[in-house]
Structures are given as C-alpha cells and as structure tokens.
Write a protein that holds these residues in place. Structure first.
Motif, PDB file in Angstrom:
ATOM      1  N   LEU A 131      22.068 -30.021   2.223  1.00  0.00           N
ATOM      2  CA  LEU A 131      20.752 -29.867   2.987  1.00  0.00           C
ATOM      3  C   LEU A 131      20.799 -30.502   4.311  1.00  0.00           C
ATOM      4  N   LEU A 132      21.840 -31.662   4.478  1.00  0.00           N
ATOM      5  CA  LEU A 132      21.919 -32.380   5.826  1.00  0.00           C
ATOM      6  C   LEU A 132      22.854 -31.498   6.556  1.00  0.00           C
ATOM      7  N   THR A 133      22.796 -30.369   7.132  1.00  0.00           N
ATOM      8  CA  THR A 133      23.683 -29.644   8.002  1.00  0.00           C
ATOM      9  C   THR A 133      23.343 -30.034   9.507  1.00  0.00           C
ATOM     10  N   PRO A 134      24.071 -29.729  10.484  1.00  0.00           N
ATOM     11  CA  PRO A 134      24.175 -30.097  11.863  1.00  0.00           C
ATOM     12  C   PRO A 134      22.591 -29.618  12.624  1.00  0.00           C
ATOM     13  N   GLU A 135      22.046 -28.549  11.847  1.00  0.00           N
ATOM     14  CA  GLU A 135      20.738 -28.088  12.418  1.00  0.00           C
ATOM     15  C   GLU A 135      19.513 -29.019  12.257  1.00  0.00           C
ATOM     16  N   VAL A 136      19.722 -29.798  11.147  1.00  0.00           N
ATOM     17  CA  VAL A 136      18.805 -30.945  10.909  1.00  0.00           C
ATOM     18  C   VAL A 136      18.706 -32.146  12.042  1.00  0.00           C
ATOM     19  N   LYS A 137      17.389 -31.910  12.739  1.00  0.00           N
ATOM     20  CA  LYS A 137      17.212 -32.745  13.856  1.00  0.00           C
ATOM     21  C   LYS A 137      16.623 -34.161  13.534  1.00  0.00           C
ATOM     22  N   LEU A 138      15.838 -34.109  12.194  1.00  0.00           N
ATOM     23  CA  LEU A 138      15.159 -35.324  11.930  1.00  0.00           C
ATOM     24  C   LEU A 138      15.165 -35.411  10.463  1.00  0.00           C
ATOM     25  N   PHE A 139      15.290 -36.264   9.917  1.00  0.00           N
ATOM     26  CA  PHE A 139      15.009 -36.693   8.269  1.00  0.00           C
ATOM     27  C   PHE A 139      14.147 -37.746   8.155  1.00  0.00           C
ATOM     28  N   ALA A 140      12.834 -37.346   7.772  1.00  0.00           N
ATOM     29  CA  ALA A 140      11.783 -38.092   7.380  1.00  0.00           C
ATOM     30  C   ALA A 140      11.521 -38.238   5.901  1.00  0.00           C
ATOM     31  N   PHE A 141      11.486 -39.332   5.283  1.00  0.00           N
ATOM     32  CA  PHE A 141      11.306 -39.657   4.099  1.00  0.00           C
ATOM     33  C   PHE A 141      10.658 -41.092   3.870  1.00  0.00           C
ATOM     34  N   THR A 142      10.039 -41.127   2.489  1.00  0.00           N
ATOM     35  CA  THR A 142       9.447 -42.278   2.021  1.00  0.00           C
ATOM     36  C   THR A 142      10.283 -43.458   1.615  1.00  0.00           C
ATOM     37  N   HIS A 143      10.152 -44.652   1.982  1.00  0.00           N
ATOM     38  CA  HIS A 143      10.788 -45.747   1.303  1.00  0.00           C
ATOM     39  C   HIS A 143      10.531 -45.917  -0.305  1.00  0.00           C
ATOM     40  N   ILE A 144       9.212 -46.090  -0.366  1.00  0.00           N
ATOM     41  CA  ILE A 144       8.780 -46.123  -1.868  1.00  0.00           C
ATOM     42  C   ILE A 144       7.579 -44.959  -2.291  1.00  0.00           C
ATOM     43  N   SER A 145       8.017 -44.155  -3.049  1.00  0.00           N
ATOM     44  CA  SER A 145       6.827 -43.214  -3.380  1.00  0.00           C
ATOM     45  C   SER A 145       5.633 -43.628  -3.749  1.00  0.00           C
ATOM     46  N   ASN A 146       4.389 -43.222  -3.333  1.00  0.00           N
ATOM     47  CA  ASN A 146       3.317 -43.885  -3.739  1.00  0.00           C
ATOM     48  C   ASN A 146       2.693 -43.351  -5.081  1.00  0.00           C
ATOM     49  N   THR A 147       3.552 -42.418  -5.583  1.00  0.00           N
ATOM     50  CA  THR A 147       3.001 -41.395  -6.998  1.00  0.00           C
ATOM     51  C   THR A 147       4.171 -42.027  -8.090  1.00  0.00           C
ATOM     52  N   LEU A 148       5.240 -41.924  -7.599  1.00  0.00           N
ATOM     53  CA  LEU A 148       6.480 -41.854  -8.614  1.00  0.00           C
ATOM     54  C   LEU A 148       6.889 -43.568  -8.706  1.00  0.00           C
ATOM     55  N   GLY A 149       6.717 -44.300  -7.713  1.00  0.00           N
ATOM     56  CA  GLY A 149       7.342 -45.714  -7.495  1.00  0.00           C
ATOM     57  C   GLY A 149       8.903 -45.706  -7.177  1.00  0.00           C
TER      58      GLY A 149
END
Ligand SMILES: Cc1ncc(COP(=O)(O)O)c(CNc2co[nH]c2=O)c1O
Length: 411
Positions: A162-180
């Motif tokens: 998924l992390l190919t050169p077309e990816v300009k930004l990767f936005a992700f949660t540190h801790i999931s508010n549902t899964l923990g």
C-alpha cells in the motif's frame, strides 16, 4: 499495579452519586474528568488576568499574552517539539486534522496522489481526507485491520504493497478509540518516510496516557485534544514541522495572522500566528498548561502502566461472561486503556442505559468508527475506558452490573 487511587481526591466530578450509587466513570476515551488544579488555573485567569492577547499594551493584556505563549512553550516541551512555533492551538483533534487537510492538502495534493489511512480511523481522521481527496482528485487507500475481532491490529504485511511512491501522506491513529490497539507509530513513520510520504499521527487517545516524543517518532504532524488529557474542552493542538507549517497557506483569515492588509492583498505572519486567526481560546490554553503539569507530576509512563493494568483486568473478567465478543488485542501489551465488547443478545444502548442505573458510565454506539464496525459485522459496541483515577474495584462494579444486565435479559 501502582495505585493512583490517591488522585481521585483531585477530581471534584468523581465525588457524586448517580441515583443511589457512587459514580463509576468509565467513559474516559470520550473525555476525561478535570483535576482541581486545571479548574483553579482557569478560574484564576478569569479572576485576574483576563484580557485579549498579542496587541494590547496594558498590564492585563501582557499577562494574558504571557500566559498564552507560556502554554505554547509548555506544549512544545510536553511532546518534545523543537520549536514552540511548531505548536498551533486549535479547537481539538478534529480541527487540527481539518487544518492539515485544507491547508497542506489543498496546496499539495492532485490527481494521481494517494492519501493512506487505516481501517480503524475515527471519522475525524477520515472524513477530512475524503473531502480533500474529492476536491483535489487524490485517492484514498486503507491499511486493513486483521482478525475477526481486529485482535491482530493493523495488517503490517499489507503495508508495503500500500505504501507506494504515489502516497503523499499517511494519516493514522496512535491508539484506536474503539479497539484499544496501540499502533507502532515510529515504525509506521519510518516506513512512510522511505517512500517519501509525510505522516500525521492522531494522538487523541494517546496524548494523556503515553509518553510522546514527536522527534523520536519523526512524524510530520501530530494532533490531539485537551479534553482527553485532563484539560478543558475547546482547546487542542496541531504539531507540525516548522518547515512544513511555514510553507503551507493559511486556512482561515482574520486578525492576528497578518503582517499587512490592503484592500486587494494581504501578507501573512509565519507559524504559529498564521494559523490562529481571531481571538484564541486563552483560558483553554491556560487550562491545558495546568493539565500538562498535572500529568507530568504523576508521570505518563506510570499512567500508561495503570491504564494497561485496568484494561487487562477488565478484559479478563469480560471474557468470562456468556455470549460476549471482545474487540482488539488479546495481548495486553498492545492494548491501551479501553475495552470494547458486544453481547450477542443485548444491544449496546441497553447495556449503557442499564449500567447507568448502577452509576456506571460507559459509551455505546459506533464510536465514530462506522466503516470499522461494518467491516467487523457490528452496528455498535459498548466501551469501557479507563484513566488515572479509576480503580480495580470500579472494574468489579462494572462486571457486577453486566451480570445483572445479562440476567435481566435472560442471557
Ligand atoms: C482517535 C480519535 N481521533 C479523533 C477524535 C476527535 O477528537 P475531538 O476533536 O476532541 O472530538 C477522537 C474522539 N473520540 C471520541 C469522542 O467521544 N468518544 C470518542 O471515542 C478520537 O478518539
């Protein structure tokens, strides 16, 4: 587990009954309670220093400006940012993400570019990216979660594809508010950097619970809310690398963010003022400063261990209940201070309503994670979330109430 029960006396809101029962507040992932030190700091500000900031030359204006900018410096220290100018005060995590999407995103994304998210993102770190993708022609990709209860967290094997050169930004949660789930932030940032992608970390659920060092993580942006870390509602933070913030266009226009305004042209100040148009939330920043001092007096490593221990106790006790489905990691080391669960025969809203009659405050619903819920085949879950002032005895009260609920519904 190191007991932090002594902190309970610091939180006035905990000293109350709900009906005939003492309050058992287990909804900290939604918002935390506020210690007396934060309440008093805000009151003192309004009792003696209240004034508008930055352009007044009288005593109160200079004191309120000093307080506001001291909060900015304290925030930089709290997350080990290199420069207070990398700290933008916003209303919270949601506004911080929207600022990056509408400023950096609009100026840098175009057709063919990819924004990489994960399947566990809160709507606040998902919808803004859908909106800017629609405006710019960029597309979205999602890192999948693994396991029928997302117990394996992110599918990191899928990440390289998924992390190919077309990816300009990767936005992700540190801790999931549902899964923990606690995501490996430093690893994710390093892998994004390898393909030249910027990173935005949603730290809403981790900022008041885990030590956070933005330079060690090597992230480009980080967003959080004051109200989830003992601070007041209405104040949040966007951290951004100075070079990025000074290159981005303003996202709102108004007073305080300009160097010169003509009828048909305006020039702008650099960060942070560039992104703080209008009168800021001075008292919120003052309260946030007091919250950071309060948490660091306890120590975030100790808080993380306390959260984790309560979550482990809750998860083990929940697993004994009939007809239950528990989401998130089975390994306690990968779980933050919350547990979400679903009963086969009792809807989350019924669980929360009945638990409230025992004084137990939980949260039931989709937790602003509708796509994740659909993927897991759920419409809602019940969530118990913990913080410094919760105790093992309160976990016992939760379980006792759940037994009553299951008995009432004939499970
Ligand atoms: C991971 C995550 N990101 C962003 C937000 C948005 O934060 P805000 O801008 O301060 O609202 C939340 C709030 N989460 C929750 C708010 O209420 N229940 C929750 O789980 C969150 O948990």
């Amino acid at each position: 587990m190191t007991s932090l029960a002594h902190t309970r006396a610091d939180f006035p809101a905990l000293n109350q009954n709900v009906g005939a029962h003492p309050l058992v507040y287990l909804d900290n992932a939604a918002t935390s309670q506020k210690p007396r030190a934060v309440i008093d700091a805000i009151s003192r500000y309004y009792e003696r220093d209240n004034s508008n900031v930055h352009r007044g030359l009288h005593a109160l204006s200079m004191r309120s400006t000093d307080g506001y900018e001291a909060a900015r410096k304290r925030t930089a220290q709290f997350i080990n940012a290199a420069d207070p100018a990398e700290i933008i005060f916003t209303r919270g995590t949601t506004e911080s993400v929207n600022l990056v999407a509408q400023s950096w995103g609009a100026a840098n994304l175009r057709a063919g570019d990819v924004i990489l998210l994960t399947e566990m993102e809160h709507h606040s770190n998902l919808v803004p990216w859908q909106q800017i993708a629609q405006r710019t022609g960029a597309t979205l990709r999602y890192v999948p979660v693994a396991g029928e209860n997302a117990q394996h967290g992110l599918d990191l094997d899928a990440l390289d594809k998924l992390l190919t050169p077309e990816v300009k930004l990767f936005a992700f949660t540190h801790i999931s508010n549902t899964l923990g789930v606690i995501n490996p932030v430093a690893e994710l940032c390093a892998r994004a950097k390898k393909v030249g992608a910027l990173t935005l970390v949603d730290a809403a659920q981790s900022i008041g619970h885990e030590p956070l060092d933005v330079r060690a993580l090597d992230c480009d942006f980080l967003a959080f809310s004051g109200h989830k870390m003992c601070g007041p509602t209405g104040i949040g933070v966007l951290y951004g690398r100075r070079a990025l913030l000074d290159a981005m266009p303003p996202w709102q226009g108004g007073g305080g963010m300009i160097t010169s305004v003509e009828y048909f042209n305006t020039t702008y100040k650099p960060s942070p003022e560039r992104y703080e148009a209008g009168t800021p939330d001075v008292s919120g920043a003052i309260g946030l400063h007091a919250a950071m001092d309060y948490l660091d007096a306890i120590g975030r490593p100790l808080i993380a261990g306390h959260d984790n221990s309560l979550a482990a106790q809750a998860r083990a006790a929940l697993a004994e209940l009939p007809g239950i489905r528990i989401l998130g990691p089975e390994q306690n080391s990968k779980r933050g201070g919350l547990v979400s669960f679903a009963f086969n025969e009792v809807h989350a809203h019924d669980v929360v309503t009945f638990a409230d009659q025992d004084g137990v405050a939980l949260r039931g619903g989709h937790h602003c994670n509708q796509p994740l819920m659909r993927k897991l085949g759920l419409s809602s879950t019940t969530r118990a979330s913990f913080y410094i002032y919760n105790t093992p005895e309160e976990i016992d009260a939760l379980i006792k109430s759940l037994h009553k609920i299951l008995k009432f519904f004939g499970s």
